[in-house]
Design an enzyme around this catalytic site. Structure first.
Site, PDB file in Angstrom:
ATOM      1  N   TYR A  48       0.837  -1.204   0.000  1.00  0.00           N
ATOM      2  CA  TYR A  48       0.000   0.000   0.000  1.00  0.00           C
ATOM      3  C   TYR A  48       0.872   1.254   0.000  1.00  0.00           C
ATOM      4  CZ  TYR A  48      -4.583  -2.190   0.967  1.00  0.00           C
ATOM      5  OH  TYR A  48      -5.766  -2.883   0.903  1.00  0.00           O
ATOM      6  N   GLY A  49       2.048   1.138   0.615  1.00  0.00           N
ATOM      7  CA  GLY A  49       2.915   2.313   0.750  1.00  0.00           C
ATOM      8  C   GLY A  49       3.342   2.925  -0.574  1.00  0.00           C
ATOM      9  N   CYS A  80      -3.154  -1.165   9.788  1.00  0.00           N
ATOM     10  CA  CYS A  80      -2.240  -0.694   8.753  1.00  0.00           C
ATOM     11  C   CYS A  80      -2.227   0.831   8.823  1.00  0.00           C
ATOM     12  CB  CYS A  80      -2.733  -1.157   7.389  1.00  0.00           C
ATOM     13  SG  CYS A  80      -1.866  -0.443   5.987  1.00  0.00           S
ATOM     14  N   CYS A 194       4.433   1.812  10.784  1.00  0.00           N
ATOM     15  CA  CYS A 194       3.924   0.819   9.838  1.00  0.00           C
ATOM     16  C   CYS A 194       3.821  -0.450  10.666  1.00  0.00           C
ATOM     17  CB  CYS A 194       4.898   0.623   8.671  1.00  0.00           C
ATOM     18  SG  CYS A 194       4.548  -0.851   7.673  1.00  0.00           S
TER      19      CYS A 194
END
Ligand code: DGL
Length: 270
Positions: A48-49, A80, A194
């Site tokens: 996702y980052g 998350c 994270c």
């Protein structure tokens, strides 16, 4: 049929791209060992980052909508930071059950630092979020907050939970990315922003080479979940949790022992 009539207790649903959410699930299991658990990983969307805000603002609520329809949880935890700092409001308006998010632990870090220099390790997407700017302005305005994106730590944590050696170079680079910034020599507190990163806490501590305290939000989230479910009667026995992935179920094989340590032994595909 009501919940009492069919004897079922709706599960807690945890959501991440991969194994990162286990750092949140682990703390929650300490407080609520009998809570039934669904652990959902969007492996098809990892990382996702590296995704855009628009993509995540659409993807995360849509996926959670499908998961809630299938598993009928009593509460959703977005385990998350990337998804939470971007899509928490979108998810809350799409679902009619409580949604707990995971956001960088800037407030507790600010209370703990002695030198006033705090590091923040997150994904590329998380560290640029206005949500993080707001937390910094509200809780750490008088501190120096050094941000560093360490996307490679996501893969290092995934490798570790497959039973492989995590990439020591990536871990060292993440720490030096903070320490080598102006003011970094005074750094005494690092926020693991994270959910994958607390799984590498020991390795990061070694790479730091000097005393640094690492902070993440998992304990606070577990307390929040316990508070929100405070009236609930849990089943008498501890039930095995269920893992569900958007990815290829065959890829899960090497992770099975790690998931077993968190009470998860059933594996499904979304
Ligand atoms: N574990 C997620 C987080 O807390 C991100 C991992 C990814 O980039 O997919 O930000």
């Amino acid at each position: 049929m009501t919940e009492a009539q069919n004897g079922e207790c709706p599960p807690l649903l945890f959501f991440d791209t991969g194994v990162g959410g286990l750092s949140v699930l682990g703390e929650t299991r300490h407080l609520l060992p009998k809570a039934p658990v669904i652990y959902a990983a969007d492996y098809a969307g990892l990382p996702y980052g590296m995704k855009s805000e628009a993509e995540l603002a659409a993807r995360v609520p849509a996926l959670l909508g499908r998961l809630v329809e299938r598993y009928k949880p009593q509460l959703v935890t977005i385990a998350c930071n990337t998804a939470s700092t971007i899509a928490l409001d979108h998810v809350r308006s799409a679902l009619d059950i409580p949604v707990v998010g995971t956001v960088p632990a800037i407030k507790p870090a600010s209370e703990l630092t002695k030198t006033g220099v705090i590091g923040l390790l997150g994904t590329k997407a998380t560290i640029r979020q206005p949500y993080v700017d707001r937390l910094a302005a509200d809780f750490a305005a008088d501190k120096m907050l050094l941000r560093h994106a360490a996307p490679e730590l996501v893969y290092a944590a995934e490798a570790k939970l497959r039973g492989e050696q995590p990439d020591a170079g990536a871990i060292a680079a993440a720490m030096s990315g903070l320490v080598e910034q102006a003011g970094g020599a005074e750094l005494d507190t690092v926020i693991l922003a994270c959910t994958h990163f607390p799984l590498l806490r020991d390795e990061l501590a070694v790479a730091a080479g000097r005393p640094v305290q690492f902070i993440d939000g998992a304990k606070g989230i577990a307390r929040r979940i316990a508070y929100l479910t405070g009236n609930r009667t849990w089943p008498d026995d501890e039930r095995e949790g269920t893992f569900v992935t958007t990815g290829d179920i065959a890829n899960i094989e090497p992770y099975r022992p790690a998931f077993a340590r968190y009470g998860i032994s059933r594996f499904e595909k979304l």
